[in-house]
Design a protein around this motif. Sequence first.
Motif, PDB file in Angstrom:
ATOM      1  N   GLU A 209     -27.803 -54.059   0.974  1.00 35.29           N
ATOM      2  CA  GLU A 209     -27.447 -55.555   0.490  1.00 35.29           C
ATOM      3  C   GLU A 209     -26.403 -55.074  -0.814  1.00 35.29           C
ATOM      4  O   GLU A 209     -26.098 -53.882  -1.498  1.00 35.29           O
ATOM      5  N   TRP A 210     -25.267 -56.288  -1.038  1.00 35.12           N
ATOM      6  CA  TRP A 210     -24.493 -56.175  -2.128  1.00 35.12           C
ATOM      7  C   TRP A 210     -24.501 -57.375  -2.984  1.00 35.12           C
ATOM      8  O   TRP A 210     -24.650 -58.401  -2.319  1.00 35.12           O
TER       9      TRP A 210
ATOM     10  N   TRP B   9     -27.924 -62.780 -10.788  1.00 34.18           N
ATOM     11  CA  TRP B   9     -27.231 -62.277  -9.765  1.00 34.18           C
ATOM     12  C   TRP B   9     -27.568 -62.847  -8.312  1.00 34.18           C
ATOM     13  O   TRP B   9     -28.751 -63.073  -8.261  1.00 34.18           O
ATOM     14  N   VAL B  10     -26.779 -62.737  -7.301  1.00 37.68           N
ATOM     15  CA  VAL B  10     -27.122 -63.120  -6.266  1.00 37.68           C
ATOM     16  C   VAL B  10     -26.713 -61.956  -5.043  1.00 37.68           C
ATOM     17  O   VAL B  10     -25.544 -61.656  -5.047  1.00 37.68           O
ATOM     18  N   PHE B  11     -27.684 -61.384  -4.529  1.00 38.34           N
ATOM     19  CA  PHE B  11     -27.331 -60.434  -3.422  1.00 38.34           C
ATOM     20  C   PHE B  11     -27.091 -60.678  -2.197  1.00 38.34           C
ATOM     21  O   PHE B  11     -27.900 -61.699  -1.623  1.00 38.34           O
ATOM     22  N   TYR B  12     -26.605 -60.093  -1.391  1.00 40.95           N
ATOM     23  CA  TYR B  12     -26.523 -60.765   0.263  1.00 40.95           C
ATOM     24  C   TYR B  12     -26.823 -59.352   1.138  1.00 40.95           C
ATOM     25  O   TYR B  12     -26.573 -58.291   0.840  1.00 40.95           O
ATOM     26  N   SER B  13     -27.458 -59.869   2.141  1.00 38.65           N
ATOM     27  CA  SER B  13     -27.591 -58.985   3.155  1.00 38.65           C
ATOM     28  C   SER B  13     -27.537 -59.376   4.811  1.00 38.65           C
ATOM     29  O   SER B  13     -27.455 -60.724   4.555  1.00 38.65           O
TER      30      SER B  13
ATOM     31  N   VAL C  98     -22.727 -52.900 -12.442  1.00 44.92           N
ATOM     32  CA  VAL C  98     -24.247 -52.790 -12.653  1.00 44.92           C
ATOM     33  C   VAL C  98     -24.599 -54.372 -12.617  1.00 44.92           C
ATOM     34  O   VAL C  98     -24.357 -55.112 -13.617  1.00 44.92           O
ATOM     35  N   CYS C  99     -25.561 -54.764 -11.444  1.00 41.72           N
ATOM     36  CA  CYS C  99     -25.684 -56.190 -11.393  1.00 41.72           C
ATOM     37  C   CYS C  99     -27.093 -56.427 -11.698  1.00 41.72           C
ATOM     38  O   CYS C  99     -27.747 -57.353 -11.831  1.00 41.72           O
TER      39      CYS C  99
ATOM     40  N   PHE D  98     -18.533 -57.037  -4.753  1.00 44.62           N
ATOM     41  CA  PHE D  98     -17.471 -57.668  -3.952  1.00 44.62           C
ATOM     42  C   PHE D  98     -16.359 -57.968  -4.546  1.00 44.62           C
ATOM     43  O   PHE D  98     -15.305 -57.656  -3.943  1.00 44.62           O
ATOM     44  N   VAL D  99     -16.190 -58.707  -5.730  1.00 39.47           N
ATOM     45  CA  VAL D  99     -15.387 -59.004  -6.284  1.00 39.47           C
ATOM     46  C   VAL D  99     -14.721 -57.625  -7.016  1.00 39.47           C
ATOM     47  O   VAL D  99     -13.190 -57.410  -6.641  1.00 39.47           O
TER      48      VAL D  99
END
Length: 108
Positions: free
Chosen positions: A30-31, A68-72, A106-107, A36-37
């Motif tokens: 996940e990122w 923070w929002v993580f995507y998978s 670092v998120c 991504f920015v």
Amino acid sequence: MEELSNIADNLKLLGDKTRLAMLSLLKEREWCVCEFVEIFDISQPAISQHLKKLKAQGIVKENKRGQWVFYSLHIEDKAYIQAVLDQMPDSKTILSQLNKTQINVVCE
């Protein structure tokens, strides 16, 4: 015919180089939006718009942790997307092609 239309819409989303690279990176982990920015050198709102489109089609899912929002990936029911992503290079290769050898965000 509705299923065919959904598949076509999903594959159109993969026609964008940035979204395809994002999904390829998401194959391995996940990122966070902030990562991504840095990777794509585009604004946070632009990254969020790409991810919003992918989420609306059920291709990615989000997990909020504090600010923070993580995507998978969320493609268990989309074998045709998995087939496309199976042909994509790994994250190390993609990051190298984007001249990003190390991500310093670092998120957590």
